[in-house]
Every structure is written in structure tokens, then in C-alpha cells.
Design a protein around this motif. Sequence first.
Motif, PDB file in Angstrom:
ATOM      1  N   GLY A   1       4.029  48.064  18.052  1.00 19.17           N
ATOM      2  CA  GLY A   1       4.972  47.091  18.692  1.00 19.17           C
ATOM      3  C   GLY A   1       6.239  47.987  18.903  1.00 19.17           C
ATOM      4  O   GLY A   1       6.603  48.800  18.380  1.00 19.17           O
TER       5      GLY A   1
ATOM      6  N   SER B   1       3.595  44.634  22.458  1.00 24.31           N
ATOM      7  CA  SER B   1       2.704  45.204  21.489  1.00 24.31           C
ATOM      8  C   SER B   1       1.125  45.752  22.045  1.00 24.31           C
ATOM      9  O   SER B   1       0.955  45.157  22.869  1.00 24.31           O
ATOM     10  CB  SER B   1       2.507  44.117  20.151  1.00 24.31           C
ATOM     11  OG  SER B   1       2.028  43.078  20.741  1.00 24.31           O
TER      12      SER B   1
ATOM     13  N   CYS C   1      10.310  51.273  17.298  1.00 27.24           N
ATOM     14  CA  CYS C   1       8.739  51.152  17.279  1.00 27.24           C
ATOM     15  C   CYS C   1       8.241  50.639  15.814  1.00 27.24           C
ATOM     16  O   CYS C   1       9.314  51.137  15.027  1.00 27.24           O
ATOM     17  CB  CYS C   1       8.005  52.381  17.731  1.00 27.24           C
ATOM     18  SG  CYS C   1       8.100  53.733  16.628  1.00 27.24           S
TER      19      CYS C   1
ATOM     20  N   TYR D   1       2.022  47.241  12.513  1.00 26.05           N
ATOM     21  CA  TYR D   1       1.759  46.219  12.155  1.00 26.05           C
ATOM     22  C   TYR D   1       1.216  46.457  10.587  1.00 26.05           C
ATOM     23  O   TYR D   1       0.662  47.402  10.766  1.00 26.05           O
ATOM     24  CB  TYR D   1       0.616  45.507  13.239  1.00 26.05           C
ATOM     25  CG  TYR D   1       0.367  44.291  12.650  1.00 26.05           C
ATOM     26  CD1 TYR D   1      -0.935  43.734  12.279  1.00 26.05           C
ATOM     27  CD2 TYR D   1       1.142  43.031  12.889  1.00 26.05           C
ATOM     28  CE1 TYR D   1      -1.194  42.353  11.964  1.00 26.05           C
ATOM     29  CE2 TYR D   1       0.931  41.570  12.524  1.00 26.05           C
ATOM     30  CZ  TYR D   1      -0.073  41.348  12.114  1.00 26.05           C
ATOM     31  OH  TYR D   1      -0.199  40.058  11.676  1.00 26.05           O
TER      32      TYR D   1
ATOM     33  N   SER E   1       4.248  38.272  17.045  1.00 28.78           N
ATOM     34  CA  SER E   1       5.674  38.936  17.389  1.00 28.78           C
ATOM     35  C   SER E   1       6.840  38.965  16.438  1.00 28.78           C
ATOM     36  O   SER E   1       7.960  39.254  16.851  1.00 28.78           O
ATOM     37  CB  SER E   1       6.182  38.209  18.783  1.00 28.78           C
ATOM     38  OG  SER E   1       6.417  37.005  18.459  1.00 28.78           O
TER      39      SER E   1
ATOM     40  N   PHE F   1       5.727  43.138  10.983  1.00 25.42           N
ATOM     41  CA  PHE F   1       5.494  44.797  10.961  1.00 25.42           C
ATOM     42  C   PHE F   1       6.154  45.483  10.063  1.00 25.42           C
ATOM     43  O   PHE F   1       7.272  45.154   9.370  1.00 25.42           O
ATOM     44  CB  PHE F   1       6.303  45.152  12.285  1.00 25.42           C
ATOM     45  CG  PHE F   1       5.377  44.495  13.528  1.00 25.42           C
ATOM     46  CD1 PHE F   1       5.392  43.322  13.882  1.00 25.42           C
ATOM     47  CD2 PHE F   1       4.608  45.863  14.304  1.00 25.42           C
ATOM     48  CE1 PHE F   1       4.897  42.723  14.919  1.00 25.42           C
ATOM     49  CE2 PHE F   1       3.981  44.934  15.431  1.00 25.42           C
ATOM     50  CZ  PHE F   1       3.946  43.915  15.821  1.00 25.42           C
TER      51      PHE F   1
END
Length: 126
Positions: free
Chosen positions: A35, A50, A96, A99, A108, A113
Motif C-alpha cells: 500500500g 493498494s 509505502c 500488508y 485501508s 499494514f
Amino acid sequence: QVQLVESGGGLVQAGGSLRLSCAASGRTFSSYAMGWFRQAPGKEREFVASITASSIRTFYTDSVKGRFTISRDNAKNTVTLQMNSLKPEDTAVYFCAVYGASYYSGSSQVRDFRFWGQGTQVTVSS
């Protein structure tokens, strides 16, 4: 351990384009969704886009749909964010992230993450 290094940020005029890249190492990159997030001064970190591990699906926040494109190259362990028609409100530090689980259904949420890069600054002047 995972290392993520973003690059490609800079200063651009409104309406211009930038291409952000994220180089990953230290994990089976191709097995996990990736993502892009951003954080403007005084604001919380927010989801931008993502992509699933196999690139079959991509997800975007509404404000960047039609302007930004996320892609990945698993052979090179990189994920890219092409940003077109940039607006001053796109100004932020862009991160960046990897996940945190093998199955990705489009979350989201920052908390989902697990590994993060150090970020790259994007500044869009009006």
C-alpha cells in the motif's frame, strides 16, 4: 525483517506528475499486498492506494481515483505510484507499506499494514 525504501518525491507544480517507487527487501515480497499512504502536516496518516500480491486488484481512495495508478513488479521487488494531475492538496509525505497478512481484502487501515518505509516528500505548488 523487511526494509522499504521510497524514492521519487519532489516539488512539482499543480497539474504535473510524479512517479514514486518503493524498493522492498528482506521478505517474500510477492506474497503480500502493498500500500501507499500519505501524511500531511498536522494530519493523520491516510490511505492512498493498494495492490494485491498478484496485482489482480487495486484499491484507491476516492480523492485520487483517475489520477493515481499503483503497480508492482514482483521480479524487481518494487511497487510504484504514478501520480498525475497533482493538486496542492496532494502535498504530503508518502509512505509505502506491506500488508500484515497473506490474504488481503482491501483494507485501508494503517494498523493493518505491518512494515513501513521512511517516506518521501511530495510538494505540489499552486
